[in-house]
Design a protein around this motif. Structure first.
Motif, short mmCIF file in Angstrom:
data_model
loop_
_atom_site.label_atom_id
_atom_site.label_comp_id
_atom_site.label_asym_id
_atom_site.label_seq_id
_atom_site.Cartn_x
_atom_site.Cartn_y
_atom_site.Cartn_z
N GLU A 7 0.84 -1.20 0.00
CA GLU A 7 0.00 0.00 0.00
C GLU A 7 0.88 1.25 0.00
O GLU A 7 2.04 1.21 0.40
N HIS A 8 0.30 2.36 -0.42
CA HIS A 8 0.95 3.65 -0.33
C HIS A 8 -0.10 4.69 0.06
O HIS A 8 -1.29 4.41 0.00
N PHE A 9 0.34 5.84 0.48
CA PHE A 9 -0.58 6.89 0.90
C PHE A 9 -1.12 7.63 -0.31
O PHE A 9 -0.37 7.97 -1.23
N VAL A 10 -2.44 7.88 -0.31
CA VAL A 10 -3.08 8.59 -1.42
C VAL A 10 -3.72 9.90 -0.98
O VAL A 10 -4.06 10.73 -1.82
N ALA A 11 -3.90 10.09 0.33
CA ALA A 11 -4.51 11.32 0.85
C ALA A 11 -4.11 11.47 2.31
O ALA A 11 -3.70 10.50 2.95
N VAL A 12 -4.24 12.69 2.82
CA VAL A 12 -3.85 12.98 4.20
C VAL A 12 -4.88 13.86 4.89
O VAL A 12 -5.73 14.47 4.24
N GLN A 13 -4.79 13.89 6.21
CA GLN A 13 -5.51 14.87 7.02
C GLN A 13 -4.46 15.71 7.74
O GLN A 13 -3.38 15.21 8.08
N LYS A 14 -4.78 16.99 7.95
CA LYS A 14 -3.87 17.90 8.64
C LYS A 14 -4.61 18.61 9.77
O LYS A 14 -5.82 18.80 9.70
N ASN A 15 -3.84 19.02 10.78
CA ASN A 15 -4.43 19.81 11.85
C ASN A 15 -4.38 21.29 11.48
O ASN A 15 -3.95 21.64 10.37
N GLY A 16 -4.80 22.15 12.38
CA GLY A 16 -4.85 23.59 12.10
C GLY A 16 -3.49 24.21 11.82
O GLY A 16 -3.40 25.26 11.20
N ASP A 17 -2.41 23.55 12.27
CA ASP A 17 -1.06 24.04 12.03
C ASP A 17 -0.48 23.52 10.73
O ASP A 17 0.65 23.84 10.36
N GLY A 18 -1.24 22.66 10.01
CA GLY A 18 -0.75 22.08 8.77
C GLY A 18 0.06 20.81 8.95
O GLY A 18 0.63 20.31 7.99
N LEU A 20 0.63 16.88 9.44
CA LEU A 20 -0.09 15.66 9.05
C LEU A 20 -0.55 14.91 10.28
O LEU A 20 0.21 14.73 11.23
N THR A 21 -1.81 14.47 10.28
CA THR A 21 -2.36 13.77 11.45
C THR A 21 -2.92 12.40 11.11
O THR A 21 -3.04 11.56 11.99
N ALA A 22 -3.28 12.16 9.85
CA ALA A 22 -3.83 10.86 9.45
C ALA A 22 -3.57 10.66 7.95
O ALA A 22 -3.33 11.62 7.22
N PHE A 23 -3.65 9.40 7.55
CA PHE A 23 -3.30 9.02 6.19
C PHE A 23 -4.31 8.03 5.64
O PHE A 23 -4.75 7.14 6.36
N LYS A 24 -4.67 8.18 4.36
CA LYS A 24 -5.52 7.20 3.69
C LYS A 24 -4.61 6.41 2.75
O LYS A 24 -3.81 6.98 2.01
N THR A 25 -4.75 5.07 2.78
CA THR A 25 -3.90 4.22 1.96
C THR A 25 -4.58 3.90 0.63
O THR A 25 -5.78 4.13 0.46
N VAL A 30 -7.77 4.02 6.67
CA VAL A 30 -7.40 5.28 7.29
C VAL A 30 -6.56 4.96 8.52
O VAL A 30 -6.98 4.20 9.39
N LEU A 31 -5.36 5.54 8.57
CA LEU A 31 -4.43 5.30 9.67
C LEU A 31 -4.15 6.60 10.39
O LEU A 31 -3.88 7.62 9.75
N ASP A 32 -4.21 6.57 11.74
CA ASP A 32 -3.76 7.75 12.46
C ASP A 32 -2.23 7.80 12.40
O ASP A 32 -1.59 6.88 11.88
N TYR A 33 -1.65 8.84 12.92
CA TYR A 33 -0.21 9.05 12.76
C TYR A 33 0.59 7.88 13.33
O TYR A 33 1.51 7.36 12.69
N ASN A 34 0.23 7.42 14.54
CA ASN A 34 0.99 6.33 15.16
C ASN A 34 0.82 5.02 14.42
O ASN A 34 1.77 4.24 14.28
N GLN A 35 -0.38 4.74 13.93
CA GLN A 35 -0.59 3.53 13.13
C GLN A 35 0.26 3.59 11.86
O GLN A 35 0.87 2.60 11.46
N ALA A 36 0.29 4.76 11.23
CA ALA A 36 1.09 4.93 10.01
C ALA A 36 2.57 4.72 10.30
O ALA A 36 3.27 4.04 9.53
N LEU A 37 3.07 5.28 11.41
CA LEU A 37 4.46 5.06 11.80
C LEU A 37 4.77 3.57 11.89
O LEU A 37 5.75 3.09 11.34
N ASN A 38 3.91 2.85 12.59
CA ASN A 38 4.13 1.41 12.79
C ASN A 38 4.11 0.65 11.47
O ASN A 38 4.92 -0.25 11.25
#
Length: 79
Positions: A7-18, A20-25, A30-38
């Motif tokens: 899999e690879h990332f195709v989209a992201v979510q960002k917080n108010g500071d810009g 990255l907080t989550a990733f869509k594969t 949908v993976l949160d930041y820690n899941q994506a790290l792992n």
């Protein structure tokens, strides 16, 4: 080639500071930041890597391939 089966990332979510907080594969997960790290560290996700930032925290970045259009910050935003 192995990268085509992972899999690879195709989209992201960002917080108010810009940040990255989550990733869509590519499979729609949908993976949160820690899941994506792992998953990057375990080799499940292609096209990204983990590095240690100042202060020792682990961060995600796209693999340097010379193509700015697939940088993680340039991916589409998903809700």
């Amino acid at each position: 080639m192995e990268n085509n089966t992972r899999e690879h990332f195709v989209a992201v979510q960002k917080n108010g500071d810009g940040d990255l907080t989550a990733f869509k594969t590519s499979s729609g997960r949908v993976l949160d930041y820690n899941q994506a790290l792992n998953e990057i560290q375990s080799g499940t996700i292609a096209g990204a890597n983990v590095f240690k930032a100042k202060g020792g925290s682990l961060r995600i970045r796209g693999d340097a391939d010379g193509d700015p259009t697939n940088n993680l910050d340039q991916l589409p935003i998903f809700q």
